[in-house]
Scaffold this motif. Sequence first.
Motif, PDB file in Angstrom:
ATOM      1  N   ASP A 150       0.818  -1.213   0.000  1.00 14.47           N
ATOM      2  CA  ASP A 150       0.000   0.000   0.000  1.00 14.47           C
ATOM      3  C   ASP A 150       0.856   1.269   0.000  1.00 14.47           C
ATOM      4  O   ASP A 150       0.929   1.976  -1.004  1.00 14.47           O
ATOM      5  CB  ASP A 150      -0.956  -0.010   1.188  1.00 14.47           C
ATOM      6  CG  ASP A 150      -1.869  -1.232   1.182  1.00 14.47           C
ATOM      7  OD1 ASP A 150      -2.317  -1.628   0.091  1.00 14.47           O
ATOM      8  OD2 ASP A 150      -2.116  -1.808   2.262  1.00 14.47           O
ATOM      9  N   ARG A 151       1.525   1.559   1.105  1.00 13.51           N
ATOM     10  CA  ARG A 151       2.354   2.760   1.168  1.00 13.51           C
ATOM     11  C   ARG A 151       3.483   2.712   0.147  1.00 13.51           C
ATOM     12  O   ARG A 151       3.747   3.699  -0.565  1.00 13.51           O
ATOM     13  CB  ARG A 151       2.901   2.938   2.585  1.00 13.51           C
ATOM     14  CG  ARG A 151       1.845   3.295   3.616  1.00 13.51           C
ATOM     15  CD  ARG A 151       2.313   3.078   5.042  1.00 13.51           C
ATOM     16  NE  ARG A 151       2.413   1.667   5.385  1.00 13.51           N
ATOM     17  CZ  ARG A 151       2.689   1.202   6.618  1.00 13.51           C
ATOM     18  NH1 ARG A 151       2.919   2.060   7.600  1.00 13.51           N
ATOM     19  NH2 ARG A 151       2.741  -0.082   6.856  1.00 13.51           N
ATOM     20  N   THR A 152       4.128   1.555   0.045  1.00  9.39           N
ATOM     21  CA  THR A 152       5.183   1.397  -0.960  1.00  9.39           C
ATOM     22  C   THR A 152       4.608   1.469  -2.368  1.00  9.39           C
ATOM     23  O   THR A 152       5.180   2.116  -3.257  1.00  9.39           O
ATOM     24  CB  THR A 152       5.908   0.057  -0.755  1.00  9.39           C
ATOM     25  OG1 THR A 152       6.574   0.079   0.503  1.00  9.39           O
ATOM     26  CG2 THR A 152       6.912  -0.220  -1.863  1.00  9.39           C
ATOM     27  N   GLY A 153       3.473   0.810  -2.586  1.00 13.87           N
ATOM     28  CA  GLY A 153       2.862   0.809  -3.907  1.00 13.87           C
ATOM     29  C   GLY A 153       2.517   2.203  -4.396  1.00 13.87           C
ATOM     30  O   GLY A 153       2.760   2.550  -5.554  1.00 13.87           O
ATOM     31  N   VAL A 154       1.975   3.035  -3.494  1.00 14.87           N
ATOM     32  CA  VAL A 154       1.604   4.395  -3.877  1.00 14.87           C
ATOM     33  C   VAL A 154       2.843   5.247  -4.116  1.00 14.87           C
ATOM     34  O   VAL A 154       2.918   5.995  -5.103  1.00 14.87           O
ATOM     35  CB  VAL A 154       0.705   5.028  -2.793  1.00 14.87           C
ATOM     36  CG1 VAL A 154       0.486   6.514  -3.069  1.00 14.87           C
ATOM     37  CG2 VAL A 154      -0.634   4.301  -2.729  1.00 14.87           C
ATOM     38  N   THR A 155       3.837   5.139  -3.248  1.00 17.30           N
ATOM     39  CA  THR A 155       5.063   5.925  -3.413  1.00 17.30           C
ATOM     40  C   THR A 155       5.756   5.601  -4.728  1.00 17.30           C
ATOM     41  O   THR A 155       6.154   6.499  -5.481  1.00 17.30           O
ATOM     42  CB  THR A 155       6.018   5.684  -2.240  1.00 17.30           C
ATOM     43  OG1 THR A 155       5.372   6.056  -1.022  1.00 17.30           O
ATOM     44  CG2 THR A 155       7.303   6.481  -2.390  1.00 17.30           C
ATOM     45  N   VAL A 156       5.914   4.323  -5.016  1.00 20.18           N
ATOM     46  CA  VAL A 156       6.558   3.923  -6.267  1.00 20.18           C
ATOM     47  C   VAL A 156       5.726   4.362  -7.461  1.00 20.18           C
ATOM     48  O   VAL A 156       6.255   4.871  -8.464  1.00 20.18           O
ATOM     49  CB  VAL A 156       6.802   2.403  -6.282  1.00 20.18           C
ATOM     50  CG1 VAL A 156       7.259   1.935  -7.666  1.00 20.18           C
ATOM     51  CG2 VAL A 156       7.849   2.018  -5.236  1.00 20.18           C
ATOM     52  N   ALA A 157       4.411   4.200  -7.374  1.00 16.68           N
ATOM     53  CA  ALA A 157       3.542   4.608  -8.478  1.00 16.68           C
ATOM     54  C   ALA A 157       3.675   6.099  -8.768  1.00 16.68           C
ATOM     55  O   ALA A 157       3.727   6.515  -9.934  1.00 16.68           O
ATOM     56  CB  ALA A 157       2.087   4.260  -8.159  1.00 16.68           C
ATOM     57  N   LEU A 158       3.761   6.916  -7.735  1.00 18.22           N
ATOM     58  CA  LEU A 158       3.867   8.356  -7.935  1.00 18.22           C
ATOM     59  C   LEU A 158       5.235   8.738  -8.498  1.00 18.22           C
ATOM     60  O   LEU A 158       5.336   9.616  -9.367  1.00 18.22           O
ATOM     61  CB  LEU A 158       3.593   9.089  -6.625  1.00 18.22           C
ATOM     62  CG  LEU A 158       2.133   9.040  -6.171  1.00 18.22           C
ATOM     63  CD1 LEU A 158       1.974   9.705  -4.815  1.00 18.22           C
ATOM     64  CD2 LEU A 158       1.218   9.694  -7.198  1.00 18.22           C
ATOM     65  N   LEU A 159       6.293   8.088  -8.029  1.00 22.32           N
ATOM     66  CA  LEU A 159       7.616   8.351  -8.604  1.00 22.32           C
ATOM     67  C   LEU A 159       7.647   7.989 -10.089  1.00 22.32           C
ATOM     68  O   LEU A 159       8.174   8.735 -10.922  1.00 22.32           O
ATOM     69  CB  LEU A 159       8.686   7.565  -7.855  1.00 22.32           C
ATOM     70  CG  LEU A 159       9.080   8.077  -6.473  1.00 22.32           C
ATOM     71  CD1 LEU A 159      10.015   7.090  -5.785  1.00 22.32           C
ATOM     72  CD2 LEU A 159       9.765   9.450  -6.579  1.00 22.32           C
TER      73      LEU A 159
END
Length: 255
Positions: A150-159
């Motif tokens: 979740d948190r990792t998925g969103v951060t990577v997606a935004l980068l």
Amino acid sequence: MTSLAGAPNFRAVAPLPTHDGRHLRPDTLYRSGVLAHLTEADLAVVETLSVKLICDLRSSAERHRFPSRWPGLAPARTIVMPGTTDREAGMQPLIDRLAREPGPEGAYRAMLDLYAALPRLLAPVLSDTTEAIITGWGIPLLVHCHVGKDRTGVTVALLLAALGIERDAIIADYLETANRIDIEAETKHVARSLGNLLGRAIDPGTLDCLGRADPAYIETIFTAIDRQWGGVISYFEALGLTASGRERLQARLLA
């Protein structure tokens, strides 16, 4: 392909394509779940990756309970979630929603709410991270939380979105997590934690909503950004990433 026994969701993000024909440079961006269980063999592998920056998106309580293991001969700087947002980015919103709306429907709405809120909650980390990448000392980069979904998925997606990676490729990278983690084991942990806090057993449908990597979840972040900031570029501009800064970010991470 990097494979760690103690962190099965540890992986390099693939050289995903951009809209203009470039791609993410191999072995520059890694993602993972918790690093507390790395074996000695895992540490030897990690040492070879030369990671310079770790974004630890866990709450302070998670970091205290599950301290990371990391090779002493490969030091890396760490960025953590601000104390003002780490609780909200963790399980507390899920707990609050499930207390009001038990069952799968409440869990599904809780996940959509979490993903919609994460761009705001992660903004300080993303601001510091993009600056570190642009200046050169933040590459290779590792992003991780507890599960790595979740948190990792969103951060990577935004980068990736800031780099101009194609949306379908971003979603495919997010969904790859489902092939890496033991959903049953992870949801058992969540079931125990939530059951103790809520004072009742958590039904399988609720656990499925909380544990799965759902395309609707990751799409929610882009809908929220479009609504609140007018798009990904405007979102990063609000974080301080100028047009020239974005070009430098792309120069660092794209080939």
